[in-house]
Design an enzyme around this catalytic site. Structure first.
Site, PDB file in Angstrom:
ATOM      1  N   ARG A   1     -10.497   3.706  -1.107  1.00 17.43           N
ATOM      2  CA  ARG A   1      -9.890   2.857  -0.111  1.00 17.43           C
ATOM      3  C   ARG A   1     -10.395   3.816   1.126  1.00 17.43           C
ATOM      4  NH1 ARG A   1      -5.611   1.651  -3.927  1.00 17.43           N
ATOM      5  NH2 ARG A   1      -5.555  -0.415  -4.103  1.00 17.43           N
TER       6      ARG A   1
ATOM      7  N   ARG B   1       2.559 -10.369  -1.325  1.00 13.64           N
ATOM      8  CA  ARG B   1       2.700  -9.030  -2.216  1.00 13.64           C
ATOM      9  C   ARG B   1       3.581  -7.952  -1.550  1.00 13.64           C
ATOM     10  NH1 ARG B   1      -3.401  -6.332  -1.698  1.00 13.64           N
ATOM     11  NH2 ARG B   1      -2.439  -4.180  -2.203  1.00 13.64           N
TER      12      ARG B   1
ATOM     13  N   HIS C   1       0.766  -1.164   0.099  1.00 12.05           N
ATOM     14  CA  HIS C   1       0.016   0.090   0.094  1.00 12.05           C
ATOM     15  C   HIS C   1       0.859   1.219   0.119  1.00 12.05           C
ATOM     16  CE1 HIS C   1      -3.195  -2.735   0.580  1.00 12.05           C
ATOM     17  NE2 HIS C   1      -3.949  -1.874  -0.132  1.00 12.05           N
TER      18      HIS C   1
ATOM     19  N   CYS D   1     -10.018  -2.662 -10.103  1.00 11.90           N
ATOM     20  CA  CYS D   1      -9.425  -1.992  -9.441  1.00 11.90           C
ATOM     21  C   CYS D   1      -8.004  -2.170  -9.025  1.00 11.90           C
ATOM     22  CB  CYS D   1     -10.147  -1.394  -8.445  1.00 11.90           C
ATOM     23  SG  CYS D   1     -10.698  -2.655  -6.909  1.00 11.90           S
TER      24      CYS D   1
ATOM     25  N   ASP E   1      -4.443  -8.601  -4.523  1.00 11.32           N
ATOM     26  CA  ASP E   1      -4.670  -9.705  -3.807  1.00 11.32           C
ATOM     27  C   ASP E   1      -4.986 -10.847  -4.706  1.00 11.32           C
ATOM     28  OD1 ASP E   1      -4.093  -8.864  -1.017  1.00 11.32           O
ATOM     29  OD2 ASP E   1      -5.934  -7.539  -1.205  1.00 11.32           O
TER      30      ASP E   1
ATOM     31  N   ARG F   1     -15.431   1.435  -0.983  1.00 16.47           N
ATOM     32  CA  ARG F   1     -15.320   0.219  -0.492  1.00 16.47           C
ATOM     33  C   ARG F   1     -15.252   0.073   0.931  1.00 16.47           C
ATOM     34  NH1 ARG F   1      -9.636  -2.826  -1.330  1.00 16.47           N
ATOM     35  NH2 ARG F   1      -8.820  -1.350   0.028  1.00 16.47           N
TER      36      ARG F   1
ATOM     37  N   GLU G   1     -11.277 -10.924  -5.089  1.00 13.69           N
ATOM     38  CA  GLU G   1      -9.768 -10.734  -4.645  1.00 13.69           C
ATOM     39  C   GLU G   1      -9.294 -12.255  -4.207  1.00 13.69           C
ATOM     40  OE1 GLU G   1      -8.678  -7.218  -2.558  1.00 13.69           O
ATOM     41  OE2 GLU G   1     -10.698  -7.592  -1.479  1.00 13.69           O
TER      42      GLU G   1
HETATM   43  C1  PEP Z   1      -6.570  -5.407  -4.799  1.00 10.76           C
HETATM   44  O1  PEP Z   1      -6.189  -6.327  -3.994  1.00 10.76           O
HETATM   45  O2  PEP Z   1      -6.201  -5.355  -5.791  1.00 10.76           O
HETATM   46  C2  PEP Z   1      -7.102  -3.989  -4.367  1.00 10.76           C
HETATM   47  C3  PEP Z   1      -7.416  -3.058  -5.158  1.00 10.76           C
HETATM   48  O3  PEP Z   1      -7.336  -3.761  -3.065  1.00 10.76           O
HETATM   49  P1  PEP Z   1      -6.196  -3.325  -1.884  1.00 10.76           P
HETATM   50  O4  PEP Z   1      -4.886  -3.051  -2.783  1.00 10.76           O
HETATM   51  O5  PEP Z   1      -6.470  -2.211  -1.179  1.00 10.76           O
HETATM   52  O6  PEP Z   1      -5.922  -4.635  -1.226  1.00 10.76           O
HETATM   53 MG    MG Z   2      -7.240  -5.984  -2.017  1.00 11.01          MG
END
Ligand code: PEP
Ligand code: MG
Length: 578
Positions: free
Chosen positions: A294, A473, A187, A510, A463, A330, A439
């Site tokens: 987010r 990740r 993130h 997304c 995810d 979300r 996801e």
């Molecule tokens: C994802 O997992 O692709 C997503 C958009 O959510 P985040 O990156 O906030 O986990």
């Molecule tokens: Mg995610």
């Protein structure tokens, strides 16, 4: 030159600011100069107190009295004569170093408070821990710098940045950052792209190679750092930087044009945001909506939960600024790499597989703060989103759904919130669209069943890739295995899109894959309806989509899913030369 993971494109040339955040390591030593040790302790307590007073003042002015009070409690801990005299006694009688003595004494205090029956007193243990870390940081010379106020432009170099560090950074002064750890979809990296700040992560030991004040070149597009650049490097990268900025200018010609293929197939191009602060970029890059808000960032960098009204105001601001364009909000996705310091979340062995997002929001048994359980926090958020839905085109989306039951439980709480608002005669959009993220692989596999219960899907590839390939990740050591082009990942995506369309619902994406210029043609061929990405990538993606023919891309999409491996797929896409 050092190479890492290109996390956010662009070039930055500037001075380094090293930020320490290594763990505090305390060792016991026998000392000879007792007075020097006592003086050191008293100096560091004083320094910590001054810092806390300044933070208290800033919080009072910028956030509010209630939030500032928490730092008042920290100051009181430091002023407690029992604590300091116990620590000084230990130094004198046992002839030990100040950090060891202070740590031993504060640990004893913490243990006493933690064992008390009264919840309020137990929470004081956390205050003592915070204060103790601050003083120990000074004693050991490893203080984490406050990044919210910087005097000059800097490139931050550090072992790791949490999303909350990134959120609180002085965005006008931070022109780039480099970290030892982290992956492209951590993130912190996602925030860098949202903020349009060049960044490289996963450099493993960059903190050993540069020091504060060094001039470096950061190429976030290639993931390269030039340490000690010479005149020639500086001038050639300066040219590249200008070229990059000129390209950005050039893309502005696409503002106002539809995102439509050469055979007239229209898709929606939306932006991902983390707070209302990102709105300027969303509007200036001509987003056709917000495909992912987010919301968890609203919960970070503060000392208590945001109230329903605070959230309502934030959601309303985004919805009304978008003037009827869709805004997908979300619900809370805390956990994984996103921590919220004031919630009682235990450290977990596998945070991304753990107590995260909807799992926490559906829990009605475990208290996460003094008064609230996950379910209460979730209900407050649902009410705020529903109330804001009266002011724009808001859609609601649940993260991390892995089964039909979870989706039903989340929808049931949404219905209960709607009924409450009905009883209170509060206005909201009764026909609000409800969607979910895909996801988790189990959700992708049963997407035909899930599609019957929602109005839309949004594929979270960040995810989905990590869970499908079983690759964390965040872990730079295995980042080469985190493979968006894995045929397994692409087949799941294709299946989800087909299942969604079969059930008559729309499907967006997304996750970071939606802005990958090599992947967009294939996603278009699969029939993806909406692409949501960092604002900085919007116009480049519009330019690409406008140059593509959808029926041609369908043929290529059918072909790539028959290829055996990620390398074959990449080669095929490079050869496409679109
Ligand atoms: C994802 O997992 O692709 C997503 C958009 O959510 P985040 O990156 O906030 O986990
Ligand atoms: Mg995610």
């Amino acid at each position: 030159m050092k190479k890492g993971i290109a996390a956010s494109p662009g070039i930055a040339i500037g001075k380094v600011l090293c930020v320490e955040n290594q763990a505090i390591v305390i060792e016991k030593h026998t000392i000879t100069d007792v007075d020097a040790e006592l003086e050191k302790l008293s100096e560091c307590i004083d320094r910590s107190k001054k810092e806390l007073e300044a933070i208290q003042e800033k919080t009072r002015n910028e956030v509010g009295e209630e939030e500032a009070a928490i730092f008042g409690a920290h100051i009181m801990v430091l002023e407690d004569p029992e604590l300091s005299s116990a620590a000084t006694d230990k130094i004198k009688t046992e002839k030990v170093n100040a950090d060891y003595a202070f740590n031993e004494i504060t640990n004893q205090f913490i243990a006493v408070f933690e064992s008390m029956d009264n919840e309020y007193m137990r929470e004081r243990a956390a205050d003592i821990k915070d204060v103790s870390n601050r003083v120990l940081g000074h004693l050991l010379g490893c203080v984490k710098k406050d990044l919210s106020h910087l005097d000059e432009d800097v490139i931050i170099v550090t072992h790791d940045l949490t999303p909350s560090d990134t959120a609180s950074m002085d965005k006008k002064k931070v022109i780039g950052f480099l970290t030892n750890v982290g992956g492209k979809t951590s993130h912190t990296a996602i925030m860098a792209r949202t903020l349009d700040i060049p960044a490289i992560v996963g450099l493993s030991d960059i903190t050993d190679y540069v020091k504060t004040g060094d001039t470096i070149i950061l190429d976030g597009t290639k993931g390269e750092v030039i340490i000690q650049p010479d005149e020639h490097d500086l001038s050639s990268y300066d040219k590249l930087k200008q070229q990059y900025n000129a390209e950005k200018e050039h893309l502005k010609a696409l503002i106002g044009l539809p995102t439509i293929t050469t055979d007239d197939h229209k898709v929606e191009l939306a932006a991902n945001i983390g707070s209302d602060e990102d709105l300027d970029a969303v509007l200036s890059h001509d987003a056709e909506g917000v495909g992912l808000f987010r919301t968890e960032f609203l919960y970070m960098n503060r000392s208590s939960l945001p109230t329903e009204d605070e959230q309502f105001e934030a959601y309303k601001k985004v919805a009304s600024s978008l003037k009827g364009k869709p805004v997908v909000i979300r619900t809370l996705d805390i956990g994984g790499d996103k921590e919220v310091s004031y919630l009682k979340l235990e450290k977990e062995m596998n945070p991304f597989l753990g107590y995260r997002a909807i799992r926490m929001c559906l829990n009605g048994n475990v208290k996460l703060s003094k008064d609230f359980m996950g379910k209460d926090i979730f209900k407050t958020q649902l009410r705020a989103i529903l109330r804001a839905s009266a002011y724009g085109n808001i859609k609601i989306m649940f993260p991390m759904i892995s089964s039909i039951q979870e989706l039903k439980d989340a929808k049931q709480l949404l219905e209960a919130s709607k009924k409450e608002l009905d009883r209170e005669q509060i206005n909201y959009n009764k026909a609000i669209e409800v969607g979910m993220m895909i996801e988790v692989p189990s959700a992708a596999v049963i997407s035909d069943l899930l599609a019957k219960h929602v109005d839309f899907f949004s594929i979270g590839t960040n995810d989905l890739i990590q869970y499908t390939c079983a690759v964390d990740r965040m872990n730079e050591k295995i980042s080469h295995l985190y493979e968006p082009y894995h045929p397994g990942v692409l087949r799941l995506i294709k299946m989800v899109i087909e299942n969604a369309h079969q059930a008559g619902i729309w499907v967006g994406m997304c996750g970071g894959m939606a802005e990958d210029q090599m992947m967009i043609p294939i996603l278009l061929g699969f029939g993806l309806d909406e692409f949501s990405m960092s604002a900085a990538s919007l116009l480049r993606s519009r330019q690409l989509i406008r140059s593509l023919n959808k029926s041609e891309m369908e043929k290529h999409s059918q072909k790539v899913v028959t290829l055996e491996g990620a390398d074959d797929i990449k080669k095929y896409l490079v050869d496409l030369e679109v």
